[in-house]
Design a protein around this motif. Structure first.
Motif, PDB file in Angstrom:
ATOM      1  N   GLU A   1     -35.514  38.194   3.027  1.00 61.09           N
ATOM      2  CA  GLU A   1     -35.566  36.728   2.949  1.00 61.09           C
ATOM      3  C   GLU A   1     -34.223  36.179   2.463  1.00 61.09           C
ATOM      4  O   GLU A   1     -33.738  35.152   2.980  1.00 61.09           O
ATOM      5  N   HIS A   2     -33.647  36.826   1.461  1.00 53.55           N
ATOM      6  CA  HIS A   2     -32.351  36.384   0.929  1.00 53.55           C
ATOM      7  C   HIS A   2     -31.256  36.510   1.986  1.00 53.55           C
ATOM      8  O   HIS A   2     -30.467  35.566   2.189  1.00 53.55           O
TER       9      HIS A   2
ATOM     10  N   ASP B   1     -31.715  33.893   4.733  1.00 53.43           N
ATOM     11  CA  ASP B   1     -31.378  32.559   4.228  1.00 53.43           C
ATOM     12  C   ASP B   1     -29.861  32.355   4.228  1.00 53.43           C
ATOM     13  O   ASP B   1     -29.359  31.314   4.692  1.00 53.43           O
TER      14      ASP B   1
ATOM     15  N   ARG C   1     -27.998  29.727   6.862  1.00 59.36           N
ATOM     16  CA  ARG C   1     -27.251  28.634   6.249  1.00 59.36           C
ATOM     17  C   ARG C   1     -25.808  28.641   6.731  1.00 59.36           C
ATOM     18  O   ARG C   1     -25.223  27.585   6.998  1.00 59.36           O
TER      19      ARG C   1
ATOM     20  N   SER D   1     -37.517  27.492   7.677  1.00 65.61           N
ATOM     21  CA  SER D   1     -38.392  27.943   6.588  1.00 65.61           C
ATOM     22  C   SER D   1     -38.717  29.408   6.801  1.00 65.61           C
ATOM     23  O   SER D   1     -39.021  29.818   7.925  1.00 65.61           O
TER      24      SER D   1
END
Length: 415
Positions: free
Chosen positions: A244-245, A248, A252, A266
């Protein structure tokens, strides 16, 4: 004490024989209330288990990426049908790069549409999904026959299809679908594989879906360049947080979103979805129990009414008992005992009726080949009986106090 309780029980039985219809209707109100609470508690728990089992069945290490920002405890707008185009196949390819997200075993992009599937005289609307070839590993799909389409076929926008078990049965009956050509919209697709039956879940119905290559669905069927969502399978549950990190940070960077700003995507892990769904279903379950509890209040008011009627009809009896030495406590105990016995009788019968409905629903679901387990736990039994006792005490206390305050002389003159 035991002698007094036996006396109270005998008086209660005599009063029941005198007003059988009125007492029966009062008990019926308690039966309905207790049964309603039991049914709602059990059916709510069973439905919650079905939903959670469906999420668990896809694997706790499955991670989804949805377009659009959302809070941690809520779904993004795309989950409500809003069209958001922030995820692309280029994002998917970047996620697949081991240097970017090393903690995953496979990732697949998805787009969804509806179209009429035709074959000879068959013509019916079906859901279709454009998916990456890696979806087989992501979703743990198993083939009954044939093969899945390849990465090369996806890149070449090949018009090939893999169909679910229900689709195969509806279109081809018992004949072999492999190599047959079906029409999806105005495009022809060659069937190369048939999935094993897997059943429906919250996420999708694999058996009733037609799967085609992602790029084919995007360009030839939908005319889009984005994906509706991306799913990944982490190496194991311990890698979920890191994946997830990594995702993300990657998205980004690709979408030029600064730190501290809300993203346009999301990330949701199946493991965290379990907690979210559990909270939501608990809220719904407790709300329904509260609604069913209204019938208990009605039943309790019925107990109070019957006790007031008993008070008005037994004035001379109360006066006579007081004249013979009965204390206020004795009168209160008698009335509370009667109210509690009525409530407990209704509670036991309501519990049995509720059990009948609960197991009847489970039997019907089983006959329909639906995964449903009747849930009846020890706390449910205790709650049902405790509610009955509390109802008797709560709605019997006021009539009991009124009866205890009756003057012996006034009661003996009562006609």
């Amino acid at each position: 004490m035991m002698r007094q309780l036996l006396l109270s029980l005998r008086i209660t039985w005599q009063n029941f024989l005198v007003a059988k219809m009125r007492m029966s209707l009062t008990v019926l109100g308690i039966i309905v209330g207790i049964a309603a609470v039991m049914i709602v508690m059990s059916v709510g728990a069973s439905a919650q288990n079905v939903i959670l089992d469906q999420i668990r069945s896809i694997g706790a290490n499955l991670i989804g990426i949805l377009p659009g920002y959302s809070e941690d405890d809520g779904p993004p707008a795309s989950a409500y049908g809003a069209v958001i185009t922030t995820l692309t196949t280029d994002d998917l390819e970047a996620i697949r790069e081991k240097n970017n997200v090393p903690g995953i075993t496979a990732a697949a992009g998805y787009v969804t549409g509806n179209g009429v599937v035709k074959y000879k005289s068959y013509a019916k609307s079906h859901t279709y999904q454009g998916v990456s070839a890696e979806v087989q590993q992501v979703e743990n799909m198993s083939l009954a026959s044939g093969r899945f389409f390849t990465i090369q076929e996806n890149d070449a926008r090949a018009r090939v299809a893999v169909i679910g078990a229900t689709v195969a049965r509806n279109i081809f009956d018992r004949s072999d679908p492999l190599g047959k050509t079906i029409a999806l919209g105005d495009k022809n697709f060659r069937v190369v594989g048939v999935l094993k039956p897997k059943g429906a879940s919250m996420l999708s119905n694999f058996d009733d879906t037609v799967y085609v290559p992602l790029t084919t669905a995007q360009k030839d069927l939908l005319g889009i360049s984005y994906v509706n969502f991306i799913r990944m399978r982490a190496i194991d549950e311990h890698h979920i947080t890191q994946v997830e990190h990594d995702v993300d940070i990657l998205l980004r960077s690709r979408h030029h979103i600064k730190d501290g700003e809300d993203g346009d995507f999301s990330i949701r892990a199946a493991a965290s979805a379990l907690d979210m769904v559990t909270n939501i279903t608990n809220i719904m379950k407790y709300f329904l129990i509260a609604v069913a509890g209204v019938s208990l209040v009605v039943g309790g008011i019925g107990v109070m009414n019957i006790m007031f009627i008993a008070l008005s009809q037994r004035m001379r009896e109360i006066g006579l008992r007081k004249a013979l030495g009965a204390r206020r406590k004795d009168i209160i105990v008698q009335f509370l005992f009667e109210a509690t016995i009525i409530a407990i009788a209704g509670g036991v019968l309501g519990f049995l009726c509720g059990l009948g409905v609960i197991y009847g629903v489970a039997a019907i679901a089983y006959a329909k080949a639906f995964t449903w387990h009747a849930v009846v736990t020890g706390p449910m039994v205790l709650i049902a009986l405790a509610i009955a006792v509390v109802l008797g005490l709560l709605f019997g206390i006021y009539p009991a106090l009124r009866a205890a305050r009756v003057s012996p002389m006034e009661a003996l003159r009562y006609e």
